[in-house]
Write a protein that holds these residues in place. Structure first.
Motif, PDB file in Angstrom:
ATOM      1  N   LEU A 182       4.691  51.841  21.463  1.00 47.55           N
ATOM      2  CA  LEU A 182       3.555  50.653  22.248  1.00 47.55           C
ATOM      3  C   LEU A 182       3.213  49.648  21.316  1.00 47.55           C
ATOM      4  CD1 LEU A 182       1.888  50.200  24.539  1.00 47.55           C
ATOM      5  CD2 LEU A 182       0.613  53.130  24.398  1.00 47.55           C
ATOM      6  N   VAL A 183       3.067  50.608  20.416  1.00 49.00           N
ATOM      7  CA  VAL A 183       1.637  49.673  19.253  1.00 49.00           C
ATOM      8  C   VAL A 183       2.602  49.140  18.437  1.00 49.00           C
ATOM      9  CG1 VAL A 183       1.144  50.217  16.413  1.00 49.00           C
ATOM     10  CG2 VAL A 183       0.943  52.072  17.986  1.00 49.00           C
ATOM     11  N   ALA A 184       4.020  48.900  18.509  1.00 48.81           N
ATOM     12  CA  ALA A 184       5.007  47.635  18.171  1.00 48.81           C
ATOM     13  C   ALA A 184       5.398  46.889  19.296  1.00 48.81           C
ATOM     14  CB  ALA A 184       6.045  48.128  18.154  1.00 48.81           C
ATOM     15  N   PHE A 185       4.320  46.758  20.360  1.00 47.22           N
ATOM     16  CA  PHE A 185       4.190  45.500  21.848  1.00 47.22           C
ATOM     17  C   PHE A 185       3.204  44.770  21.376  1.00 47.22           C
ATOM     18  CE2 PHE A 185       8.467  47.228  23.620  1.00 47.22           C
ATOM     19  CZ  PHE A 185       9.098  46.194  23.960  1.00 47.22           C
ATOM     20  N   GLU A 186       2.285  45.598  21.486  1.00 50.28           N
ATOM     21  CA  GLU A 186       0.659  44.865  21.147  1.00 50.28           C
ATOM     22  C   GLU A 186       0.926  44.627  19.893  1.00 50.28           C
ATOM     23  OE1 GLU A 186      -1.442  45.371  22.945  1.00 50.28           O
ATOM     24  OE2 GLU A 186      -0.824  46.802  24.327  1.00 50.28           O
ATOM     25  N   ARG A 187       0.956  44.991  18.630  1.00 50.35           N
ATOM     26  CA  ARG A 187       1.620  43.793  17.353  1.00 50.35           C
ATOM     27  C   ARG A 187       2.296  42.424  17.730  1.00 50.35           C
ATOM     28  NH1 ARG A 187       3.930  47.304  12.541  1.00 50.35           N
ATOM     29  NH2 ARG A 187       5.566  46.979  14.461  1.00 50.35           N
ATOM     30  N   ALA A 188       3.473  42.887  18.337  1.00 46.79           N
ATOM     31  CA  ALA A 188       4.005  41.427  18.634  1.00 46.79           C
ATOM     32  C   ALA A 188       3.559  40.409  19.732  1.00 46.79           C
ATOM     33  CB  ALA A 188       5.537  41.733  19.378  1.00 46.79           C
ATOM     34  N   LEU A 189       2.486  41.148  20.522  1.00 53.11           N
ATOM     35  CA  LEU A 189       1.610  40.273  21.640  1.00 53.11           C
ATOM     36  C   LEU A 189       0.934  39.774  20.493  1.00 53.11           C
ATOM     37  CD1 LEU A 189       0.809  38.937  24.075  1.00 53.11           C
ATOM     38  CD2 LEU A 189      -0.537  41.002  23.883  1.00 53.11           C
ATOM     39  N   ASP A 190       0.428  40.153  19.625  1.00 49.17           N
ATOM     40  CA  ASP A 190      -0.343  39.780  18.292  1.00 49.17           C
ATOM     41  C   ASP A 190      -0.238  38.301  17.786  1.00 49.17           C
ATOM     42  OD1 ASP A 190      -2.612  40.813  19.331  1.00 49.17           O
ATOM     43  OD2 ASP A 190      -2.597  42.729  17.989  1.00 49.17           O
ATOM     44  N   ARG A 191       1.716  38.582  17.405  1.00 50.25           N
ATOM     45  CA  ARG A 191       1.519  37.452  16.318  1.00 50.25           C
ATOM     46  C   ARG A 191       2.545  36.697  16.877  1.00 50.25           C
ATOM     47  NH1 ARG A 191       3.757  38.770  11.504  1.00 50.25           N
ATOM     48  NH2 ARG A 191       5.983  37.410  11.537  1.00 50.25           N
ATOM     49  N   PHE A 192       2.399  36.936  18.215  1.00 49.23           N
ATOM     50  CA  PHE A 192       3.057  34.970  19.271  1.00 49.23           C
ATOM     51  C   PHE A 192       1.712  34.552  19.029  1.00 49.23           C
ATOM     52  CE2 PHE A 192       1.978  34.018  23.930  1.00 49.23           C
ATOM     53  CZ  PHE A 192       3.112  33.285  23.556  1.00 49.23           C
ATOM     54  N   LEU A 193       0.259  35.837  19.524  1.00 49.85           N
ATOM     55  CA  LEU A 193      -0.395  34.600  19.654  1.00 49.85           C
ATOM     56  C   LEU A 193      -1.258  33.875  19.143  1.00 49.85           C
ATOM     57  CD1 LEU A 193      -2.600  36.946  22.210  1.00 49.85           C
ATOM     58  CD2 LEU A 193      -1.350  35.246  23.281  1.00 49.85           C
ATOM     59  N   ALA A 194      -0.612  34.463  16.899  1.00 50.65           N
ATOM     60  CA  ALA A 194      -1.106  34.165  16.270  1.00 50.65           C
ATOM     61  C   ALA A 194      -0.539  32.718  15.680  1.00 50.65           C
ATOM     62  CB  ALA A 194      -1.267  34.906  15.240  1.00 50.65           C
ATOM     63  N   ALA A 195       0.568  32.358  16.219  1.00 50.12           N
ATOM     64  CA  ALA A 195       1.354  31.644  15.776  1.00 50.12           C
ATOM     65  C   ALA A 195       1.449  30.760  17.277  1.00 50.12           C
ATOM     66  CB  ALA A 195       3.498  31.925  16.798  1.00 50.12           C
ATOM     67  N   CYS A 196       1.031  30.598  18.314  1.00 50.68           N
ATOM     68  CA  CYS A 196       0.542  29.925  19.501  1.00 50.68           C
ATOM     69  C   CYS A 196      -0.797  28.824  18.858  1.00 50.68           C
ATOM     70  CB  CYS A 196       0.013  30.699  20.591  1.00 50.68           C
ATOM     71  SG  CYS A 196       1.147  30.885  21.604  1.00 50.68           S
ATOM     72  N   ALA A 197      -2.253  29.883  17.761  1.00 49.36           N
ATOM     73  CA  ALA A 197      -3.207  29.206  17.781  1.00 49.36           C
ATOM     74  C   ALA A 197      -2.698  28.474  16.825  1.00 49.36           C
ATOM     75  CB  ALA A 197      -4.275  30.164  17.114  1.00 49.36           C
ATOM     76  N   ALA A 198      -1.316  28.925  15.669  1.00 50.16           N
ATOM     77  CA  ALA A 198      -0.677  27.466  14.243  1.00 50.16           C
ATOM     78  C   ALA A 198      -0.349  26.872  14.880  1.00 50.16           C
ATOM     79  CB  ALA A 198      -0.754  28.534  14.059  1.00 50.16           C
ATOM     80  N   ASP A 199       0.618  26.572  16.454  1.00 51.78           N
ATOM     81  CA  ASP A 199       1.342  25.783  16.527  1.00 51.78           C
ATOM     82  C   ASP A 199       0.790  25.624  18.190  1.00 51.78           C
ATOM     83  OD1 ASP A 199       2.782  23.330  16.935  1.00 51.78           O
ATOM     84  OD2 ASP A 199       4.356  24.618  16.046  1.00 51.78           O
ATOM     85  N   GLN A 200      -0.230  24.574  18.928  1.00 49.52           N
ATOM     86  CA  GLN A 200      -0.597  24.690  19.768  1.00 49.52           C
ATOM     87  C   GLN A 200       1.436  23.866  20.712  1.00 49.52           C
ATOM     88  OE1 GLN A 200      -3.351  25.227  22.293  1.00 49.52           O
ATOM     89  NE2 GLN A 200      -2.797  26.793  21.388  1.00 49.52           N
ATOM     90  N   THR A 201       1.472  22.764  19.642  1.00 50.23           N
ATOM     91  CA  THR A 201       2.439  21.947  20.460  1.00 50.23           C
ATOM     92  C   THR A 201       3.693  23.079  21.468  1.00 50.23           C
ATOM     93  OG1 THR A 201       2.007  20.139  19.276  1.00 50.23           O
ATOM     94  CG2 THR A 201       4.119  20.409  20.492  1.00 50.23           C
ATOM     95  N   ALA A 202       3.557  23.971  20.370  1.00 52.22           N
ATOM     96  CA  ALA A 202       5.282  24.612  20.586  1.00 52.22           C
ATOM     97  C   ALA A 202       4.796  25.287  21.615  1.00 52.22           C
ATOM     98  CB  ALA A 202       5.606  25.435  19.132  1.00 52.22           C
TER      99      ALA A 202
END
Length: 540
Positions: free
Chosen positions: A262-282
């Protein structure tokens, strides 16, 4: 978990490997080591399911094996097997068995539709062998609790919270699910432990004529590999355990395993959202520069008003907040799906839930899909879950408070395990120690794996004792198979020649974060890559 490690450069591979204890690359002796039970006869027939030449060479057979190995002449199970023969018979080493995890994930259909697929580079030297574990896929009998996966399955919907929880109704729902599983399956439920699957695999190894097993297991498939090594320590030539679980934790402490996931899935979501913020085109513009805030806002608005899905004409049912969470969790299993997730969220943010609905119906929870039934029955037959239902309710409340996106897939969804009465007497609970004189298994772990977090690799290596850890710095569940040329090369070198990477080797993931290609202009269709349904998906 440590990040920022140096990747391994492809040109230096020869300097970063060490030779494992004798793993024969030559053709095996004609007579295989005999299994403990009967050796099934395999009659191969062509069985590719597509007209494409990629699956034209796939062959299938059925193996009759004892349902109960204590009664080898009693009731039989019929194990579905498929193979893609080695493309270079003069250099053939033997067969490579694989397992996609789950537990209960099928494998035969994968070969039937893709040919060798992600194992193509190994297919020159190996016959690629798939088998559907007992109780799963095309094997018979196959577990099916005959419930609507979206409304009556393992995961309760709508997701309960401490504010609206009706504990009696939730437990009653879990009991109905358990009763459906018990009433619609029968004797097979008592014989689906990993140890019995390992016995089946050993019989199949002998049936295809291999002196010793070559094996690549993903996720729960690493537990199958570790169990095989413990039961048959002299019958394998190479074991690759990718996205490992801690075998002792899998059997003896599934609650801790659940909490870690459960902790790891929440962390994965955080990493995905951070990647979204860094690359809005992707990320298809999702969140307009602040995807994290936008994601929670989307959940809140959808909880109040579900989103129409008009372009998914097969089932234009409005998308709920649970649908968004479930689709998110599923697509976090592989980084190559991040762009698809961003596109689906961007569409939903604009008021169109069609892509989320398609992902839900075709990938996450098809109504007649028994994958979760098989996961539940197999895990429940051997894992040591607590029996106190109140403990699940208390843990569920804590998980909702601490992990507000994916809590509903864990404690609240695990109540059926407390009520499950079936235990396989042949289950194996350890030890899993590999002798120093035995072939060293290769354990592969990804630093930000959401389903089998990197910390579990330490448990697997510790339990085996004699093991070599190879790390992929990256995201998603499992590493081998087009995530990293470095990982693929070192894995294939081990399987073919017995060459182990140097201790401490780290490879870097090479999967880009890109938006999916749009549907053809003017069609109005909503599409999803076919690959979403073929990856290593499930829990763990």
């Amino acid at each position: 978990m440590t990040s920022g490690r140096t990747s391994v450069l492809s040109g230096l591979t020869a300097l970063l490997v060490a030779v494992a204890p004798a793993v024969a690359a030559a053709n095996p002796p004609a007579l295989p080591l005999l299994p403990d039970g009967p050796v099934p006869e395999l009659s191969w027939t062509q069985c590719g399911t597509t007209s494409d030449a990629v699956a034209a060479g796939v062959q299938c057979a059925t193996a009759a094996l004892p349902m109960d190995y204590d009664q080898p002449q009693g009731t039989q199970v019929h194990i579905a097997v498929a193979r893609v023969p080695a493309t270079d018979p003069t250099q053939r080493i033997g067969s490579l068995f694989f397992n996609f995890g789950g537990p209960g994930a099928p494998a035969v259909a994968y070969l039937q539709s893709t040919g060798a697929g992600i194992f193509s580079a190994l297919n020159a030297r190996f016959d690629i062998i798939a088998f559907d574990p007992r109780g799963a896929g095309q094997s018979e009998p196959s577990i099916d609790c005959r419930v609507d996966a979206t409304t009556e399955g393992l995961v309760p919907r709508p997701a309960p919270t401490p504010f609206d929880l009706d504990a009696g109704a939730l437990v009653a729902r879990a009991q109905r699910y358990v009763d459906s599983c018990l009433g619609n399956n029968g004797e097979i439920l008592q014989h689906v432990s990993t140890a019995n699957v390992a016995r089946d695999m050993d019989a199949l190894r002998a049936a295809v004529g291999d002196q010793r097993l070559s094996y690549l297991g993903f996720s729960y498939g690493t537990f199958l590999g570790a169990t095989y090594a413990a039961l048959f320590p002299d019958r394998y030539r190479a074991l690759v355990l990718d996205a490992p679980v801690d075998p002792q934790q899998w059997i003896h402490d599934p609650v801790s395993l659940s909490a870690t996931q459960l902790v790891a899935f929440e962390r994965a979501l955080d990493r995905f959202l951070a990647a979204c913020a860094a690359d809005q085109t992707a990320c298809s513009g999702f969140g307009d520069g602040d995807p994290s805030t936008a994601y929670d806002a989307l959940l809140a608005s959808t909880a109040a008003t579900p989103i129409p899905a008009p372009r998914y004409t097969e089932n234009p049912a409005p998308v709920t907040v649970d649908d968004i969470r479930d689709a998110t969790l599923q697509l976090l299993y592989a980084k190559r799906f991040w762009g698809l997730l961003g596109a689906a969220l961007a569409q939903a943010e604009s008021g169109d839930g069609s892509l989320i609905r398609l992902i839900m119906d075709r990938v996450v929870a098809p109504r007649d899909d028994p994958r979760q039934d098989r996961f539940f029955a197999i895990a429940g037959s051997e894992q040591q879950w607590p029996r106190d239902v109140d403990a699940y309710l208390e843990r569920g409340a804590r998980e909702w408070a601490d992990h507000p996106h994916f809590w509903s897939h864990f404690a609240y969804a695990e109540i059926p395990f407390a009520l499950w009465p079936i235990r396989d007497e042949d289950a194996y609970g350890g030890p899993f120690t590999v002798a120093p004189s035995s072939v060293t298994p290769l354990v592969i772990a990804t630093t930000y794996d959401p389903a089998t977090p990197y910390s579990l690799a330490a448990g697997m290596v510790r339990a085996l004792g004699n093991a070599r850890l190879l790390t992929m710095e990256g995201d998603g569940h499992a590493a081998y198979g087009r995530n990293s040329a470095c990982i693929d090369r070192l894995t294939e070198s081990y399987l073919i020649a017995g060459t182990l990477p140097a201790a401490g080797t780290v490879c870097r993931q090479e999967v880009p974060f890109v938006a999916p290609a749009p549907a053809p202009s003017g069609t109005g269709r909503v599409t999803v890559p076919d690959a979403v349904g073929t990856g290593v998906l499930g829990r763990p």
